[in-house]
Design an enzyme around this catalytic site. Structure first.
Site, PDB file in Angstrom:
ATOM      1  N   HIS A  11      -7.680  -5.550  -1.554  1.00 44.01           N
ATOM      2  CA  HIS A  11      -6.010  -4.686  -1.510  1.00 44.01           C
ATOM      3  C   HIS A  11      -4.905  -5.676  -0.014  1.00 44.01           C
ATOM      4  CE1 HIS A  11      -4.076  -1.321  -1.205  1.00 44.01           C
ATOM      5  NE2 HIS A  11      -4.240  -0.819   0.457  1.00 44.01           N
TER       6      HIS A  11
ATOM      7  N   ASP B 152      -8.602  -4.586  -6.537  1.00 43.67           N
ATOM      8  CA  ASP B 152      -8.575  -3.358  -4.815  1.00 43.67           C
ATOM      9  C   ASP B 152      -9.736  -2.166  -5.353  1.00 43.67           C
ATOM     10  OD1 ASP B 152      -7.463  -1.782  -2.537  1.00 43.67           O
ATOM     11  OD2 ASP B 152      -4.986  -2.198  -3.982  1.00 43.67           O
TER      12      ASP B 152
ATOM     13  N   SER C 265       1.002  -1.289  -0.051  1.00 44.60           N
ATOM     14  CA  SER C 265       0.323   0.012   0.053  1.00 44.60           C
ATOM     15  C   SER C 265       1.544   1.200  -0.434  1.00 44.60           C
ATOM     16  CB  SER C 265      -1.102  -0.629   0.915  1.00 44.60           C
ATOM     17  OG  SER C 265      -1.743   1.000   0.958  1.00 44.60           O
TER      18      SER C 265
END
Length: 462
Positions: A401, A367, A272
């Protein structure tokens, strides 16, 4: 087999007798006898975990049940409590074969948390009993205990057998050391043996605490791993307004000086927001030989990035008014980040063509935090435009994600620490779980390929 038929016949005969006219005392004795027979049958039921009941967290186990009646239908359940006290559980219904056995590697779930043949389905399909909670396991010292239960057909029926699976995060001989040296705050994991070993800097999160899970498991696979935070941990500032690349350079130098480290350069593992930190390290710092970028951005996000007191990149900002509400009340923030390719945001783009090391780009196509696939495509195209082929890329359809080490509960939604609200992370549980298994093996292969050491010792064992 003969014994099962005998027990079934005994119960049927008793039922017929109870429906006839007999003295009260006789009926009572028959009820007691039937209960004893049922209890004896239950005591013969066994649930086994193969090859053993204790394993590393990232290892699969084979779940088998024996001693059931032929074709008996039972409910399998898994339950755990994470370090925040949140209970996660799953259940699935199975039909035993003619020998009274259930094997999750062979038999399909008929209904429940998942359907079909899913050997580790009871683990990845677990859901929290409290809404919007992610599975938390930041402290590697305590194993994660999962209880597998076999119940009568009804989901909350009588428990017939149970077994405990102890899923540990640190292999035998791996050492754990809190690091507080200079500006560095983190935890160091070192494999057993003299080495030399390849070195990895784990950037699981930029701040707000540490998660030791990835670092400890990688160390158990033969890497020296330092996991660090940039703020919000130990005596560090609770919040930051900017990111200093000098801090991560200091962490790299610390790693490279360790006696057991044999790789010339360091690997960086990100996720991330830390994905753009890892890209910047590879672009501006010497000695970054391998970067794993997981569901990140192609630009520097949120905070301005400095190196030796000079601004490298402003932070790419976001607009929460673009969040999409859902019927469940949770937001989709995929489009709130500004476009890094827009002319006004060009200064946020990271010049990865300057990097001398290798990249592994990992993108989940579902995601919902941001468009990781589009960011990965831009990174790949940028390298190709500059004649660079120092990369590998992999996409996972149906994954969300939070791609992590495998066999943990899938998280559908939880609080976003930047957005400050509950958001959807994307992904379909089965596809997401399969992606984590593949990705985790791919990461280890990538680091071993580009952080090679002479005479590297094997991985840790339980």
């Amino acid at each position: 087999m003969t014994a099962v038929v005998s027990c079934d016949q005994s119960v049927r005969n008793t039922s017929d007798l109870l429906n006839s006219t007999l003295p009260l005392g006789t009926k009572s004795n028959l009820v007691k006898k039937t209960t004893v027979v049922s209890e004896e049958m239950a005591s013969q039921i066994r649930v086994k975990l193969l090859p053993r009941a204790k394993c590393l967290f990232d290892e699969p186990v084979q779940v088998k049940v024996a001693g059931l009646r032929s074709r008996q239908v039972v409910t399998m359940r898994a339950r755990l409590t994470d370090e925040k006290g949140v209970v996660f559980s799953s259940s699935a219904t199975y039909r035993a074969d003619g020998s009274g056995e259930v094997d999750l590697e062979r038999d399909p779930s008929l209904r429940g948390s998942y359907v079909g043949v899913e050997p580790m389905g009871l683990l990845w399909s677990m859901r929290a009993d409290t809404l919007q909670k992610r599975f938390q396991k930041n402290n590697s010292l305590n194993p994660q205990v999962v209880k597998f239960s076999v119940l009568e057909e009804e989901g909350e029926g009588r428990i017939l057998a149970e077994v405990t699976n102890e899923r540990v995060f640190i292999g035998k001989g791996v050492t754990r050391l809190r690091v507080k040296e200079g500006n560095i705050r983190g935890v160091l994991f070192t494999p057993p043996g003299e080495g030399p070993f390849p070195a990895v800097l784990d950037l699981y999160t930029l701040g707000g605490g540490l998660s030791e899970k990835r670092a400890s498991l990688l160390a158990s696979r033969g890497f020296v791993v330092l996991t660090v935070a940039a703020y919000g941990y130990d005596d560090m500032p609770k919040k930051i307004q900017e990111v200093q690349l000098d801090y991560f350079e200091e962490a790299m130098q610390f790693l490279k000086k360790l006696d057991k480290v044999g790789s010339k350069g360091v690997g960086v593992l990100s996720l991330s927001k830390t994905g753009d930190v890892a890209l910047s390290m590879a672009s501006y710092l010497a000695g970054v030989d391998a970067v794993v970028w997981i569901n990140g951005c192609c630009a520097n996000t949120l905070f301005p990035l400095y190196y030796k007191k000079s601004l490298l990149h402003p932070g790419l900002l976001f607009d929460m008014s673009r969040m999409i509400p859902t019927e469940s009340g949770f937001g989709i923030v995929k489009n709130v980040i500004n476009n890094p390719l827009a002319e006004e945001n060009q200064a946020t783009l990271i010049p990865i063509e300057k990097a001398k090391g290798h990249f592994l780009f990992v993108a989940a196509e579902d995601d919902l935090n941001w468009d990781s696939k589009a960011h990965m495509d831009e990174l790949v195209e940028r390298l190709k435009r500059h004649g660079k082929m120092n990369f590998e890329s992999v996409c996972y359809p149906g994954a969300g994600h939070y791609l992590e080490p495998p066999y943990g509960p899938y998280c559908r939604s939880s609080i976003h620490y930047i957005a400050g609200t509950t958001v959807m992370w994307g992904g379909e549980p089965r596809s997401h779980a399969a992606a984590e298994v593949h990705m985790w093996k791919k990461i280890q292969e990538f680091f071993r390929s580009h952080l090679s050491c002479n005479d590297t010792q094997g991985t840790a064992k339980l």
